[in-house]
Write an enzyme that holds these catalytic residues in place. Structure first.
Site, PDB file in Angstrom:
ATOM      1  CB  CYS A  39       1.302  -2.348   5.053  1.00  0.00           C
ATOM      2  SG  CYS A  39       1.027  -3.678   6.340  1.00  0.00           S
ATOM      3  CB  THR A  54       2.477  -2.570  11.319  1.00  0.00           C
ATOM      4  OG1 THR A  54       1.053  -3.076  10.134  1.00  0.00           O
ATOM      5  CG2 THR A  54       2.628  -1.681  11.774  1.00  0.00           C
ATOM      6  CG  ASP A  78      -0.405   0.493   2.543  1.00  0.00           C
ATOM      7  OD1 ASP A  78       0.710   0.577   2.450  1.00  0.00           O
ATOM      8  OD2 ASP A  78      -1.263   0.369   3.204  1.00  0.00           O
ATOM      9  CG  HIS A 112       8.844 -24.679  12.319  1.00  0.00           C
ATOM     10  ND1 HIS A 112       9.378 -24.974  13.630  1.00  0.00           N
ATOM     11  CD2 HIS A 112       9.648 -25.533  11.916  1.00  0.00           C
ATOM     12  CE1 HIS A 112      10.249 -25.351  13.940  1.00  0.00           C
ATOM     13  NE2 HIS A 112      10.507 -26.522  12.640  1.00  0.00           N
ATOM     14  CG  HIS A 126       7.321 -29.164  11.009  1.00  0.00           C
ATOM     15  ND1 HIS A 126       7.204 -28.216  12.151  1.00  0.00           N
ATOM     16  CD2 HIS A 126       8.728 -29.713  11.016  1.00  0.00           C
ATOM     17  CE1 HIS A 126       8.465 -28.452  12.195  1.00  0.00           C
ATOM     18  NE2 HIS A 126       9.275 -29.150  11.362  1.00  0.00           N
TER      19      HIS A 126
HETATM   20  C1  RB5 Z   1      -1.828   2.972   6.309  1.00  0.00           C
HETATM   21  O1  RB5 Z   1      -1.709   3.957   7.487  1.00  0.00           O
HETATM   22  C2  RB5 Z   1      -1.397   1.691   7.464  1.00  0.00           C
HETATM   23  O2  RB5 Z   1      -2.640   1.341   8.354  1.00  0.00           O
HETATM   24  C3  RB5 Z   1      -1.182   0.380   6.799  1.00  0.00           C
HETATM   25  O3  RB5 Z   1      -0.299   0.841   6.111  1.00  0.00           O
HETATM   26  C4  RB5 Z   1      -1.065  -0.735   7.345  1.00  0.00           C
HETATM   27  O4  RB5 Z   1      -0.071  -0.390   8.757  1.00  0.00           O
HETATM   28  C5  RB5 Z   1      -2.098  -1.671   9.037  1.00  0.00           C
HETATM   29  O5  RB5 Z   1      -1.556  -2.246   8.907  1.00  0.00           O
END
Ligand code: RB5
Length: 149
Positions: free
Chosen positions: A65, A67, A8, A98, A134
């Site tokens: 993204c 996080t 994203d 695993h 596994h």
């Molecule tokens: C975008 O602001 C952020 O929320 C997205 O990239 C991600 O981290 C969501 O989990």
């Protein structure tokens, strides 16, 4: 391998270096976007990437993204997808060995590009330890999917 890559806007600054690195490792990269830094919605790109894997076009995926968490949650809504959000090399290797993970997720706002490329190396360089507990446990994951998704 043919690797699908999605991100994203919050993973956009990292994705070109990740794509180049995956190609340097000898893999083909299929990008599903996003292709601009404009704000967008990560489930769209997670879904597009998972479709490439589930159709058989791609063998594995990398989703970035802010996080890595939103991408991994979205990806894990798909039957047959095992996505792992990682920020350390040990986990990136073990989730293939695993869990037979087929999608690696990480966050541009969490790790630097050096760690991101190390995660890619660990994940794509690992092999599922296809035997014993596994196999039992991954089959149990499939059972849960079949009951709930
Ligand atoms: C975008 O602001 C952020 O929320 C997205 O990239 C991600 O981290 C969501 O989990």
């Amino acid at each position: 391998m043919k690797i699908v890559l999605g991100c994203d806007h919050a993973g956009y600054n990292m994705k070109d270096a990740v794509a180049a690195h995956v190609r340097e490792l000898g893999h083909e990269v299929v990008e599903v976007g996003t292709f601009t830094a404009d704000s967008c919605h990560y489930p769209i790109y997670a879904h597009a990437a998972c479709e490439k894997i589930l159709s058989g076009e791609c063998e594995a995926g990398i989703l970035i993204c802010g996080t890595g968490i939103g991408m991994s949650i979205a990806a894990n809504k798909h039957k047959g997808i095992r996505a792992a959000c990682c920020s350390d090399v040990f986990s990136a290797r073990l989730t293939k060995e695993h869990n037979d993970a087929n999608v690696l997720c990480f966050g541009e706002r969490v790790i630097g590009i050096g760690t991101a490329l190390d995660l890619v190396d660990a994940f794509l360089g690992a092999t599922y330890l296809n035997g014993g507990n596994h196999v039992t446990r991954v089959a149990m994951l499939t059972d849960i999917e079949n009951e709930t998704l």
